[in-house]
Motif scaffolding. Structure first.
Motif, mmCIF file in Angstrom:
data_model
loop_
_atom_site.group_PDB
_atom_site.id
_atom_site.type_symbol
_atom_site.label_atom_id
_atom_site.label_comp_id
_atom_site.label_asym_id
_atom_site.label_seq_id
_atom_site.Cartn_x
_atom_site.Cartn_y
_atom_site.Cartn_z
ATOM 1 N N GLY A 1 7.213 -13.585 -8.590
ATOM 2 C CA GLY A 1 8.447 -13.724 -9.152
ATOM 3 C C GLY A 1 8.428 -12.519 -10.327
ATOM 4 N N CYS A 2 8.411 -11.230 -9.927
ATOM 5 C CA CYS A 2 8.155 -10.193 -10.778
ATOM 6 C C CYS A 2 9.520 -9.657 -11.373
ATOM 7 N N GLY A 3 10.274 -10.012 -10.932
ATOM 8 C CA GLY A 3 11.871 -9.633 -11.368
ATOM 9 C C GLY A 3 11.795 -8.026 -11.079
ATOM 10 N N THR A 4 12.107 -7.463 -12.241
ATOM 11 C CA THR A 4 12.357 -5.920 -12.164
ATOM 12 C C THR A 4 11.193 -5.339 -12.646
ATOM 13 N N GLY A 5 9.763 -6.079 -12.702
ATOM 14 C CA GLY A 5 8.557 -5.258 -12.593
ATOM 15 C C GLY A 5 7.996 -5.050 -14.100
ATOM 16 N N ALA A 6 8.438 -5.772 -15.291
ATOM 17 C CA ALA A 6 7.715 -5.383 -16.600
ATOM 18 C C ALA A 6 6.384 -5.672 -16.855
ATOM 19 N N LEU A 7 6.135 -6.960 -16.081
ATOM 20 C CA LEU A 7 4.909 -7.251 -16.424
ATOM 21 C C LEU A 7 3.985 -6.701 -15.307
ATOM 22 N N ALA A 8 4.341 -6.339 -14.180
ATOM 23 C CA ALA A 8 3.553 -5.682 -13.432
ATOM 24 C C ALA A 8 3.000 -4.307 -13.769
ATOM 25 N N VAL A 9 3.975 -3.589 -14.353
ATOM 26 C CA VAL A 9 3.753 -2.090 -15.047
ATOM 27 C C VAL A 9 2.723 -2.405 -15.981
ATOM 28 N N GLU A 10 2.840 -3.421 -17.055
ATOM 29 C CA GLU A 10 1.848 -3.457 -18.228
ATOM 30 C C GLU A 10 0.302 -3.695 -17.406
ATOM 31 N N ALA A 11 0.416 -4.425 -16.438
ATOM 32 C CA ALA A 11 -1.075 -4.878 -15.754
ATOM 33 C C ALA A 11 -1.410 -3.731 -15.135
ATOM 34 N N ALA A 12 -0.685 -2.879 -14.456
ATOM 35 C CA ALA A 12 -1.118 -1.711 -13.754
ATOM 36 C C ALA A 12 -1.646 -0.589 -14.868
ATOM 37 N N ARG A 13 -1.068 -0.674 -15.865
ATOM 38 C CA ARG A 13 -1.389 0.454 -17.006
ATOM 39 C C ARG A 13 -2.833 0.028 -17.434
ATOM 40 N N ARG A 14 -3.302 -1.233 -17.313
ATOM 41 C CA ARG A 14 -4.580 -1.558 -17.635
ATOM 42 C C ARG A 14 -5.632 -1.582 -16.452
ATOM 43 N N GLY A 15 -5.016 -1.068 -15.389
ATOM 44 C CA GLY A 15 -5.979 -0.713 -14.446
ATOM 45 C C GLY A 15 -5.968 -1.751 -13.242
ATOM 46 N N ALA A 16 -5.117 -2.639 -13.390
ATOM 47 C CA ALA A 16 -5.226 -3.548 -12.189
ATOM 48 C C ALA A 16 -4.419 -3.268 -11.021
ATOM 49 N N ASP A 17 -5.057 -3.739 -9.647
ATOM 50 C CA ASP A 17 -4.293 -3.512 -8.237
ATOM 51 C C ASP A 17 -3.515 -4.465 -8.164
ATOM 52 N N VAL A 18 -2.100 -4.156 -8.520
ATOM 53 C CA VAL A 18 -1.037 -5.318 -8.735
ATOM 54 C C VAL A 18 -0.170 -5.412 -7.216
ATOM 55 N N VAL A 19 0.107 -6.713 -6.722
ATOM 56 C CA VAL A 19 0.948 -7.008 -5.871
ATOM 57 C C VAL A 19 1.961 -7.949 -6.581
ATOM 58 N N ALA A 20 3.082 -7.204 -6.413
ATOM 59 C CA ALA A 20 4.306 -7.878 -7.342
ATOM 60 C C ALA A 20 5.603 -8.365 -6.176
ATOM 61 N N ILE A 21 5.817 -9.502 -6.112
ATOM 62 C CA ILE A 21 6.650 -10.078 -5.216
ATOM 63 C C ILE A 21 7.841 -10.680 -5.989
ATOM 64 N N ASP A 22 8.965 -10.821 -5.300
ATOM 65 C CA ASP A 22 10.000 -11.547 -5.652
ATOM 66 C C ASP A 22 10.980 -11.999 -4.429
ATOM 67 N N VAL A 23 11.711 -13.017 -4.669
ATOM 68 C CA VAL A 23 12.557 -13.596 -3.377
ATOM 69 C C VAL A 23 13.628 -12.573 -3.246
#
Length: 232
Positions: A69-91
């Motif tokens: 439920g990533c929406g427009t991606g704000a949380l995914a971006v912050e997690a990626a900045r911390r080094g995470a390999d992010v899968v971001a999904i939304d319906v």
């Protein structure tokens, strides 16, 4: 529709976020001017996002994270900045496209994989799962099924807010129905905190997990209870 099935509700949410409120959601998740009602929702969501990010490790290098439920991606971006390999999904495909467009240049190529989907999709195994304000729209049995399904593929933590059923919040929802349809959020499914804790404890698919942290975030027309499930 009090007995709306999971797939019916998912379709309703996809239509709302992808078509009906796509422009409004784009503005809400930016710094564009919004109504006073939406301003409180924006502030509440920002506080909730900060809370969930604070519960994640500061260093996510080598970790795989699902933003459900990533929406427009704000949380995914912050997690990626911390080094995470992010899968971001939304319906909603429209939101996924916005998320791709808004990904800043300092996020490395390939750090975030944006996909149309939800928590019921098998996207492999993760260290952490975050479902910010995506489960609040589903009935409790569906929420338990979604959590159990993703728990089987998660090694460390699952973070998500629920909509707490309280007299004050019930009154707020009633008043909210008086506002123009364009100012209304999608329907949510409030649940009493002690009832949710009981459901989690009784869910076979969550055996080996426990509730760790819990924090209420309330700002105007936004009220949610953040929960952290951790593997024992």
């Amino acid at each position: 529709m009090p007995n709306m099935t999971y797939h019916e509700r998912r379709g309703e949410l996809e239509t709302y976020f992808d078509r009906t409120a796509a422009d409004a959601w784009s503005r809400l998740t930016s710094d564009a001017p919004v109504s006073r009602i939406r301003a409180t929702v924006r502030a509440g969501r920002e506080c909730m996002r900060a809370t969930l990010l604070d519960w994640l490790p500061g260093d996510l290098r080598g970790r795989r994270l699902l933003d459900a439920g990533c929406g427009t991606g704000a949380l995914a971006v912050e997690a990626a900045r911390r080094g995470a390999d992010v899968v971001a999904i939304d319906v909603a495909p429209t939101l996924i496209n916005l998320a791709r467009e808004r990904t800043p240049a300092d996020v490395g190529p390939g750090s975030i994989l944006f996909l149309v989907g939800d928590m019921s999709d098998d996207l492999g195994h993760f260290d952490h799962v975050v479902a910010m304000d995506s489960l609040i729209h589903y009935r409790s049995p569906d929420v338990m099924a979604l959590l159990a399904g993703v728990a089987a593929r998660t090694s460390q933590s699952i973070l998500f807010p629920d909509a707490p059923r309280t007299p004050a919040l019930a009154l707020m929802h009633t008043v909210g129905r008086l506002f123009p349809r364009g100012d209304r959020a999608p329907a949510i499914e409030p649940v009493r905190p002690h009832a949710l804790h009981g459901l989690i404890g009784a869910e076979h698919g969550l055996t080996g997990w426990r509730i760790d942290r819990s924090e209420r975030v309330a700002c105007g027309f936004y009220t949610s209870q953040a929960l952290e499930l951790v593997r024992l």
